[in-house]
Design an enzyme around this catalytic site. Structure first.
Site, short mmCIF file in Angstrom:
data_model
loop_
_atom_site.label_atom_id
_atom_site.label_comp_id
_atom_site.label_asym_id
_atom_site.label_seq_id
_atom_site.Cartn_x
_atom_site.Cartn_y
_atom_site.Cartn_z
N TYR A 1 -15.66 -0.20 8.06
CA TYR A 1 -14.33 -0.08 8.30
C TYR A 1 -13.73 -0.12 9.86
CZ TYR A 1 -9.90 2.99 8.72
OH TYR A 1 -8.62 3.36 8.77
N GLY B 1 0.84 -1.17 -0.03
CA GLY B 1 -0.06 0.20 -0.11
C GLY B 1 0.95 1.21 -0.02
N ILE C 1 -5.30 11.77 9.41
CA ILE C 1 -4.12 12.15 9.18
C ILE C 1 -4.12 13.09 8.13
CG2 ILE C 1 -1.69 11.45 8.41
CD1 ILE C 1 -2.54 9.92 10.91
N ASP D 1 2.41 -1.85 -4.35
CA ASP D 1 1.12 -1.54 -4.29
C ASP D 1 0.39 -2.05 -5.55
OD1 ASP D 1 -0.48 1.28 -3.00
OD2 ASP D 1 -1.49 0.20 -4.33
N GLY E 1 -0.35 4.61 -1.24
CA GLY E 1 -1.60 5.50 -0.41
C GLY E 1 -1.10 6.71 0.20
N GLN E 2 -1.76 7.34 0.93
CA GLN E 2 -1.54 8.59 1.50
C GLN E 2 -0.50 8.37 2.71
OE1 GLN E 2 -4.17 9.72 4.71
NE2 GLN E 2 -3.48 11.93 4.74
N ARG F 1 -1.18 -0.70 -7.51
CA ARG F 1 -1.07 0.61 -8.83
C ARG F 1 0.23 1.27 -8.41
NH1 ARG F 1 -2.96 5.65 -6.19
NH2 ARG F 1 -3.50 5.03 -3.95
N1 SER Z 1 -8.96 8.75 8.44
C1 SER Z 1 -9.88 7.64 8.44
C2 SER Z 1 -11.07 7.74 7.83
O1 SER Z 1 -11.67 8.76 7.98
C3 SER Z 1 -10.15 7.02 9.81
O2 SER Z 1 -9.17 6.30 10.41
O3 SER Z 1 -11.60 6.72 7.25
#
Ligand code: SER
Length: 320
Positions: free
Chosen positions: A143, A9, A173, A35, A12-13, A37
């Site tokens: 999630y 990953g 983050i 990743d 990703g960010q 991609r």
């Molecule tokens: N930044 C994440 C989200 O908003 C939370 O862990 O899904």
């Protein structure tokens, strides 16, 4: 034997910035980015990169053997808002990738794992202020359910098979080098880009929605620090609460206005409001501070200054 790290990953960010920081510490050749991609030019040119589907244990194993990988950082995941649109896909990605990596450690192919959890493990029944390490955990999002289940899988593999897996419950983050995708806290990244581009931003959360947040530099430092701590000092094998700042859309907008006086914010809450309302407003991370001396550096004002300075510089270089 020196460690070799595999980042799953990496495009990703968090993966993007964590990979670059790890390459500075361990050397470019010892940090394998991967990743589903390709990453940006910096990522692709600064060290090895492999295309990997993080849920495919055999693909991961091949790369682990190819480079003699000792540590895996598993950052591939579907975030909260997107996961609500694709519950089954989110569960499969978030859990199957973790089980694949945990099994590789159980089978002694790798020695150490990092896997991020999130404040989303908490739910509407959790105390909202200064949420303690151990608290009521009844997540209401797919999630959050996947992260909570994942935490207990980590704990189980540690207790039962001695797997050295470590985890942090990240707050939202905030970064400027790489953008998040599909999260509920993404507004706090988008707002800086819109402020510079159009001097206005329409926020998908209401003005007084307070959420725990953290600047990317602090998140990367916390991750590296946790992974470099001696194993016996890691007392939490589910995941550590981690915190830095807490603010509302109104407060971040006021901070931006100090630098861009004409900036305006509008509010148009959507389905993400309910997700945000189910999460804590602030987190107590005293366990992380006690066990491995965690300390954050950035508050809302220093973070805003840093982001706007960097984004302005980037924009003027691009225009040259
Ligand atoms: N930044 C994440 C989200 O908003 C939370 O862990 O899904």
């Amino acid at each position: 034997m020196k460690d070799v790290l595999l980042i799953l990953g990496a495009s990703g960010q968090i993966g993007n910035e964590l990979t670059q920081s790890l390459r500075k510490i361990y050397g470019n050749e010892r940090v394998i980015a991967s990743d589903i991609r390709e990453g940006n030019a910096d990522m692709m040119n600064s060290g090895p990169f492999e295309l990997i589907n993080a849920t495919d244990k055999n693909q991961i194993l091949q790369i682990v053997q190819k480079y003699k990988v000792t540590q895996v950082y598993l950052l591939a995941a579907m975030l909260s808002a997107t996961a609500e649109q694709h519950p089954q896909k989110a569960w499969n990605l978030n859990i199957n990738s973790l089980l694949a990596v945990l099994d590789l450690a159980k089978e002694k192919h790798i020695k150490q794992i990092y896997w991020p959890s999130s404040i989303a493990v908490f739910g509407p029944t959790t105390p909202k202020q200064n949420t303690p390490q151990k608290s009521v955990m009844e997540p209401s999002t797919v999630y959050g359910i996947s992260k909570l289940a994942g935490e207990f899988w980590c704990n189980y593999y540690h207790d039962k098979y001695g797997v050295d897996v470590r985890s942090l419950r990240y707050p939202g983050i905030i970064s400027w080098k790489s953008k998040p995708g599909g999260g509920t806290t993404d507004y706090a990244v988008d707002i800086y880009f819109s402020a510079l581009e159009e001097s206005k931003y329409t926020c998908f959360l209401s003005e007084n929605t307070r959420l725990p947040m953290m600047y990317m530099d602090d998140a990367v430092n916390a991750t590296i620090q946790l992974m470099q701590t001696a194993s016996h000092k890691i007392k939490e094998r589910t995941a550590y609460n981690l915190s830095a700042i807490s603010f509302t859309p109104k407060e971040i907008a006021l901070e931006i206005k100090k630098h861009i006086p004409e900036f305006e914010i509008l509010y148009k809450p959507d389905f993400r409001q309910k997700i945000a309302d189910s999460w804590p407003q602030s987190i107590s991370d005293s366990k992380a501070r006690e066990d491995w001396n965690w300390q954050h550096q950035f508050d809302l004002s220093s973070m805003t200054k840093d982001i706007l300075t960097n984004l302005k510089e980037q924009r003027s270089t691009l225009k040259l």
